[in-house]
Design a protein around this motif. Structure first.
Motif, PDB file in Angstrom:
ATOM      1  N   PRO A 265      32.019  45.694  46.238  1.00 15.81           N
ATOM      2  CA  PRO A 265      31.928  45.043  44.926  1.00 15.81           C
ATOM      3  C   PRO A 265      30.842  43.975  44.951  1.00 15.81           C
ATOM      4  O   PRO A 265      30.565  43.387  46.000  1.00 15.81           O
ATOM      5  CB  PRO A 265      33.318  44.415  44.733  1.00 15.81           C
ATOM      6  CG  PRO A 265      33.940  44.355  46.079  1.00 15.81           C
ATOM      7  CD  PRO A 265      33.301  45.436  46.913  1.00 15.81           C
ATOM      8  N   GLY A 266      30.209  43.743  43.828  1.00 16.09           N
ATOM      9  CA  GLY A 266      29.166  42.728  43.790  1.00 16.09           C
ATOM     10  C   GLY A 266      28.267  42.924  42.583  1.00 16.09           C
ATOM     11  O   GLY A 266      28.538  43.767  41.719  1.00 16.09           O
ATOM     12  N   ASN A 267      27.191  42.149  42.545  1.00 16.91           N
ATOM     13  CA  ASN A 267      26.218  42.256  41.467  1.00 16.91           C
ATOM     14  C   ASN A 267      25.116  43.235  41.854  1.00 16.91           C
ATOM     15  O   ASN A 267      24.624  43.194  42.987  1.00 16.91           O
ATOM     16  CB  ASN A 267      25.592  40.890  41.179  1.00 16.91           C
ATOM     17  CG  ASN A 267      26.552  39.971  40.457  1.00 16.91           C
ATOM     18  OD1 ASN A 267      27.232  40.391  39.525  1.00 16.91           O
ATOM     19  ND2 ASN A 267      26.618  38.723  40.869  1.00 16.91           N
TER      20      ASN A 267
ATOM     21  N   ILE B 287      34.668  47.281  35.817  1.00 19.63           N
ATOM     22  CA  ILE B 287      35.852  47.273  36.695  1.00 19.63           C
ATOM     23  C   ILE B 287      36.264  48.726  36.935  1.00 19.63           C
ATOM     24  O   ILE B 287      36.532  49.469  35.993  1.00 19.63           O
ATOM     25  CB  ILE B 287      37.023  46.489  36.061  1.00 19.63           C
ATOM     26  CG1 ILE B 287      36.579  45.065  35.686  1.00 19.63           C
ATOM     27  CG2 ILE B 287      38.221  46.446  37.008  1.00 19.63           C
ATOM     28  CD1 ILE B 287      37.624  44.280  34.886  1.00 19.63           C
TER      29      ILE B 287
ATOM     30  N   ARG C  38      36.399  53.381  47.067  1.00 27.28           N
ATOM     31  CA  ARG C  38      37.098  52.957  48.291  1.00 27.28           C
ATOM     32  C   ARG C  38      38.028  54.069  48.769  1.00 27.28           C
ATOM     33  O   ARG C  38      38.684  54.721  47.956  1.00 27.28           O
ATOM     34  CB  ARG C  38      37.908  51.685  47.977  1.00 27.28           C
ATOM     35  CG  ARG C  38      38.236  50.862  49.190  1.00 27.28           C
ATOM     36  CD  ARG C  38      38.851  49.552  48.790  1.00 27.28           C
ATOM     37  NE  ARG C  38      40.127  49.766  48.111  1.00 27.28           N
ATOM     38  CZ  ARG C  38      40.937  48.780  47.728  1.00 27.28           C
ATOM     39  NH1 ARG C  38      40.596  47.532  47.933  1.00 27.28           N
ATOM     40  NH2 ARG C  38      42.073  49.039  47.134  1.00 27.28           N
TER      41      ARG C  38
ATOM     42  N   PRO D 219      37.261  38.381  32.815  1.00 31.09           N
ATOM     43  CA  PRO D 219      37.654  39.037  34.071  1.00 31.09           C
ATOM     44  C   PRO D 219      36.687  40.172  34.412  1.00 31.09           C
ATOM     45  O   PRO D 219      36.434  41.045  33.584  1.00 31.09           O
ATOM     46  CB  PRO D 219      39.063  39.566  33.762  1.00 31.09           C
ATOM     47  CG  PRO D 219      39.586  38.621  32.740  1.00 31.09           C
ATOM     48  CD  PRO D 219      38.400  38.245  31.894  1.00 31.09           C
ATOM     49  N   GLY D 220      36.124  40.124  35.615  1.00 26.43           N
ATOM     50  CA  GLY D 220      35.168  41.141  36.038  1.00 26.43           C
ATOM     51  C   GLY D 220      33.721  40.682  35.953  1.00 26.43           C
ATOM     52  O   GLY D 220      32.816  41.415  36.324  1.00 26.43           O
ATOM     53  N   THR D 221      33.484  39.474  35.447  1.00 31.01           N
ATOM     54  CA  THR D 221      32.105  38.997  35.270  1.00 31.01           C
ATOM     55  C   THR D 221      31.774  37.869  36.236  1.00 31.01           C
ATOM     56  O   THR D 221      32.490  36.866  36.295  1.00 31.01           O
ATOM     57  CB  THR D 221      31.906  38.492  33.825  1.00 31.01           C
ATOM     58  OG1 THR D 221      32.480  39.424  32.933  1.00 31.01           O
ATOM     59  CG2 THR D 221      30.450  38.314  33.499  1.00 31.01           C
ATOM     60  N   PHE D 222      30.692  38.044  36.996  1.00 36.77           N
ATOM     61  CA  PHE D 222      30.345  37.010  37.982  1.00 36.77           C
ATOM     62  C   PHE D 222      28.843  37.003  38.269  1.00 36.77           C
ATOM     63  O   PHE D 222      28.389  36.749  39.360  1.00 36.77           O
ATOM     64  CB  PHE D 222      31.142  37.220  39.295  1.00 36.77           C
ATOM     65  CG  PHE D 222      31.271  38.662  39.704  1.00 36.77           C
ATOM     66  CD1 PHE D 222      30.276  39.289  40.423  1.00 36.77           C
ATOM     67  CD2 PHE D 222      32.387  39.403  39.338  1.00 36.77           C
ATOM     68  CE1 PHE D 222      30.374  40.627  40.785  1.00 36.77           C
ATOM     69  CE2 PHE D 222      32.494  40.761  39.686  1.00 36.77           C
ATOM     70  CZ  PHE D 222      31.496  41.366  40.411  1.00 36.77           C
TER      71      PHE D 222
ATOM     72  N   SER E 148      33.359  45.564  40.176  1.00 36.46           N
ATOM     73  CA  SER E 148      34.548  45.080  40.887  1.00 36.46           C
ATOM     74  C   SER E 148      35.609  46.172  40.912  1.00 36.46           C
ATOM     75  O   SER E 148      35.440  47.230  40.300  1.00 36.46           O
ATOM     76  CB  SER E 148      35.088  43.819  40.211  1.00 36.46           C
ATOM     77  OG  SER E 148      35.533  44.112  38.909  1.00 36.46           O
ATOM     78  N   GLY E 149      36.685  45.906  41.607  1.00 37.07           N
ATOM     79  CA  GLY E 149      37.772  46.877  41.707  1.00 37.07           C
ATOM     80  C   GLY E 149      37.622  47.783  42.914  1.00 37.07           C
ATOM     81  O   GLY E 149      37.170  47.345  43.975  1.00 37.07           O
ATOM     82  N   HIS E 150      37.977  49.071  42.731  1.00 31.00           N
ATOM     83  CA  HIS E 150      38.119  49.985  43.868  1.00 31.00           C
ATOM     84  C   HIS E 150      36.824  50.629  44.336  1.00 31.00           C
ATOM     85  O   HIS E 150      36.733  51.854  44.446  1.00 31.00           O
ATOM     86  CB  HIS E 150      39.141  51.065  43.520  1.00 31.00           C
ATOM     87  CG  HIS E 150      40.521  50.515  43.342  1.00 31.00           C
ATOM     88  ND1 HIS E 150      41.412  50.985  42.405  1.00 31.00           N
ATOM     89  CD2 HIS E 150      41.167  49.503  43.990  1.00 31.00           C
ATOM     90  CE1 HIS E 150      42.542  50.306  42.487  1.00 31.00           C
ATOM     91  NE2 HIS E 150      42.418  49.394  43.424  1.00 31.00           N
ATOM     92  N   VAL E 151      35.814  49.843  44.600  1.00 29.10           N
ATOM     93  CA  VAL E 151      34.602  50.370  45.233  1.00 29.10           C
ATOM     94  C   VAL E 151      34.483  49.738  46.620  1.00 29.10           C
ATOM     95  O   VAL E 151      35.131  48.727  46.894  1.00 29.10           O
ATOM     96  CB  VAL E 151      33.320  50.058  44.412  1.00 29.10           C
ATOM     97  CG1 VAL E 151      33.308  50.847  43.114  1.00 29.10           C
ATOM     98  CG2 VAL E 151      33.200  48.570  44.143  1.00 29.10           C
ATOM     99  N   ASN E 152      33.643  50.322  47.444  1.00 28.22           N
ATOM    100  CA  ASN E 152      33.518  49.780  48.800  1.00 28.22           C
ATOM    101  C   ASN E 152      32.827  48.425  48.843  1.00 28.22           C
ATOM    102  O   ASN E 152      33.220  47.552  49.607  1.00 28.22           O
ATOM    103  CB  ASN E 152      32.787  50.771  49.700  1.00 28.22           C
ATOM    104  CG  ASN E 152      33.718  51.864  50.190  1.00 28.22           C
ATOM    105  OD1 ASN E 152      34.849  51.584  50.612  1.00 28.22           O
ATOM    106  ND2 ASN E 152      33.274  53.102  50.096  1.00 28.22           N
TER     107      ASN E 152
ATOM    108  N   MET F  14      38.721  51.579  38.593  1.00 29.52           N
ATOM    109  CA  MET F  14      40.096  51.790  39.050  1.00 29.52           C
ATOM    110  C   MET F  14      40.276  53.193  39.602  1.00 29.52           C
ATOM    111  O   MET F  14      39.823  54.161  38.977  1.00 29.52           O
ATOM    112  CB  MET F  14      41.061  51.532  37.885  1.00 29.52           C
ATOM    113  CG  MET F  14      41.118  50.055  37.510  1.00 29.52           C
ATOM    114  SD  MET F  14      42.021  49.732  35.997  1.00 29.52           S
ATOM    115  CE  MET F  14      40.701  49.889  34.807  1.00 29.52           C
TER     116      MET F  14
END
Lengths: 168, 427
Positions: free
Chosen positions: B250-252, B319, B272, B85-88, B244-248, B321
């Motif tokens: 999210p991405g790599n 991630i 965010r 979770p959190g890896t892409f 990922s999570g509470h940023v404006n 929060m």
């Protein structure tokens, strides 16, 4: 029978591995696609193709979540299998709420199928698309950056397509 | 900065072979095969200091050097089971810069003189596997994969293989079992995959993560010294950070190792709604959570610095929060994940993940006492270091670290008998 219908595909799969046993996962995908799920006879067919005991093939089909068995009660997955990721990174971006709304909209519980057999909806573990939440996997293809408005439009589109196929 | 890995950000069509070739593509493979011996290639990668990007951070060149030289059958397996979770990141690399992954894998294959490369993708990467198959065929037509590569007497095949939904298959020995048509459960080591009896079909095998291999062509073309100039001494090179999570945004994000959490959050568009950062998971669900203090935010993202704040860099799946995040809820989410993904082989993990989930669910629903917080910590502590693979430790981490840093929130659930606010988190 798969052996005849998919002879070329099976030969190609076999050419990839030095051991017949390694073909079991790709063959399970073929059987599942062909028969709309796995049952006793399709598992036996796969077992024969990779020279394994049917029980072993059943163990493998049971271990991995992307294989599904058609159970005795005649339960079948809907035509569109919607798997919504509700793991932590997606949930931080509203995936739980999206999932609840989708269940409500289609009138099903988690894991349920709509009465018309069109949609099965369930939550699923991380799909490696955390930056594009809320997202879901529909019949193994990803739909990303969703909201209910987009989702409702998509559902209408699928329903229209199904109707067209029925009439056509 | 020009990207080394996410080159599609600079050259949008780089996934096409002709575009990749026009932009230096497969020069690394050519240089390796035509100008260097296998041992020289291993030495260059060793000297570069490249460390495995899948999570463990082990020296890549060292891993390659463990393969017995004269053994007749050897394999390279690319771990593309990305399921944390959190890896892409591996997904983006394979989708938009696939030839660099194939090239890196072929250089690894040359270095150990492998008979074949298998790219093991998680089943959900169905579409990506189809595209990769096409890329491999294109490379084959150019003599870069298959028989007599680049006109030499070296031959090596490259294949994709799809998993079918199991987080555990990201663990290298479970992955090897899965590729052999067994259920994906880990093996007892030794023998390690590099040793006779331990790898794919029990032959010596190098298992490398997608991102690790994507670094290799650049290293061969530009040399170990140039690579070591990027990042820090102990953590050289660039890294893809999955935010990922509470940023404006999210991405790599690809940066040299050593940028701070604060800089990374800024690069991802900041928090965010201008909220404060409450907690960070630097390596997905499996590494310990850390509070968003100034000390943490100013920590450089390197293997050694992140270890010094009692967590791990892992695959750098960060991630974020914000201050409104309920940490008990977050821990519950992760407990649910590991309960689902435990393969069932080792008792402490199979039973432990179940009990962690039961106890934290009860606590979340307001049906627990203060003693249950101790019970949670006790169950988690008893899962550590006693299982064949690291999943047992991973599952314990989110519980132990949230209890450690956010104990008051657990206590508040007990005291207030707070009802669940997000119903679907507990199923």
């Amino acid at each position: 029978m798969l052996a005849e219908k998919y002879a070329d595909k099976i030969a190609k799969i076999r050419s990839k591995y030095p051991d017949l046993r390694s073909t079991v996962m790709p063959l399970l995908y073929i059987a599942q696609e062909e028969y709309g799920g796995l049952d006793e006879s399709s598992l036996r067919e796969v077992a024969e193709l990779c020279d394994l005991d049917p029980t072993e093939v059943k163990t493998i089909a049971g271990f991995y979540t992307m294989y599904w068995e058609n159970d005795e009660k005649g339960y079948k997955k809907g035509k569109y299998w919607l798997q919504v990721c509700t793991d932590l990174p997606c949930a931080l971006r509203g995936a739980d709420q999206f999932f609840e709304q989708l269940l409500d909209h289609l009138g099903v519980e988690d894991g349920g199928t709509t009465e018309d057999g069109m949609f099965t909806v369930e939550h699923v573990m991380c799909l490696a698309a955390c930056d594009k939440a809320p997202m879901l996997q529909c019949n193994f293809h990803f739909l990303e950056n969703l909201d209910m408005e987009k989702m409702k439009a998509k559902i209408e589109e699928w329903r229209a397509e199904a109707k067209e196929r029925e009439n056509g | 900065m020009e990207h080394i890995l996410l080159r599609s950000r600079d050259i949008s069509d780089i996934r096409k072979l002709d575009v990749y070739l026009r932009n230096g593509g497969y020069e690394g493979l050519k240089k390796a095969v035509l100008e260097h011996t296998s041992d020289q290639v291993i030495q260059i990668v060793k000297d570069s200091g490249l460390r495995g990007r899948g999570g463990a951070g082990f020296s890549t060149g060292m891993k390659w050097s463990f393969i017995p030289r004269d053994y007749p059958v050897k394999y390279v397996v690319v771990n593309a089971d990305e399921s944390e979770p959190g890896t892409f990141k591996d997904r983006e690399l394979m989708e938009f810069n696939p030839h660099q992954v194939i090239e890196g894998a072929m250089i690894a294959a040359y270095a150990i003189k492998a008979r074949a490369v298998y790219i093991y993708l998680r089943g959900e990467f169905w579409d990506i596997a189809g595209d990769l198959d096409q890329c491999i065929e294109q490379a084959r037509e150019k003599g870069l994969v298959g028989q007599n590569i680049l006109g030499t007497d070296w031959s090596c095949e490259c294949y994709t293989h799809l998993g079918a939904g199991a987080y555990i298959c990201g663990e290298e020995t479970a992955l090897l079992n899965s590729l052999q048509g067994l259920i994906g459960q880990p093996r007892v080591r030794p023998p390690f995959p590099a040793q006779v009896g331990g790898g794919l079909y029990y032959e010596p095998t190098v298992v490398n993560n997608v991102e690790t291999l994507a670094n290799v062509p650049w290293i061969i073309v530009n040399g170990a010294e140039a690579y070591k100039k990027i990042g820090t001494e102990k953590s050289p090179g660039t890294k893809i950070f999955c935010v990922s999570g509470h940023v404006n945004n999210p991405g790599n994000y690809e940066f040299p190792l050593g940028i701070t959490f604060r800089q990374l959050i800024e690069a991802a568009g900041g928090m965010r709604d201008g909220k404060k950062c409450k907690a960070i998971l630097p390596s997905g669900a499996s590494g310990p959570v850390v509070p968003g203090t100034d000390k943490v935010l100013d920590t450089p993202l390197t293997y050694e610095d992140v270890a010094a704040i009692d967590t791990v860099l892992g695959s750098a799946s960060v991630i974020i929060m914000d201050e409104d995040t309920d940490m008990v809820w977050a821990a519950l989410k992760m407990a649910r994940f590991f309960k689902h993904e435990s393969c069932g082989k080792c008792t402490p993990c199979r039973e432990g993940t179940y009990w962690l989930y039961r106890v934290i669910s009860d606590l979340y629903k307001g049906n627990a006492t203060l003693k249950d917080i101790e019970l949670l910590a006790d169950v988690a502590a008893n899962m550590q270091g006693v299982t064949i693979c690291a999943l047992g430790d991973f599952a314990a981490n989110p519980i132990l670290s949230t209890v450690k840093h956010f104990r008051a929130e657990y206590e508040a659930y007990v005291k207030a008998q707070k009802p669940a606010t997000v119903a679907s988190a507990a199923d």
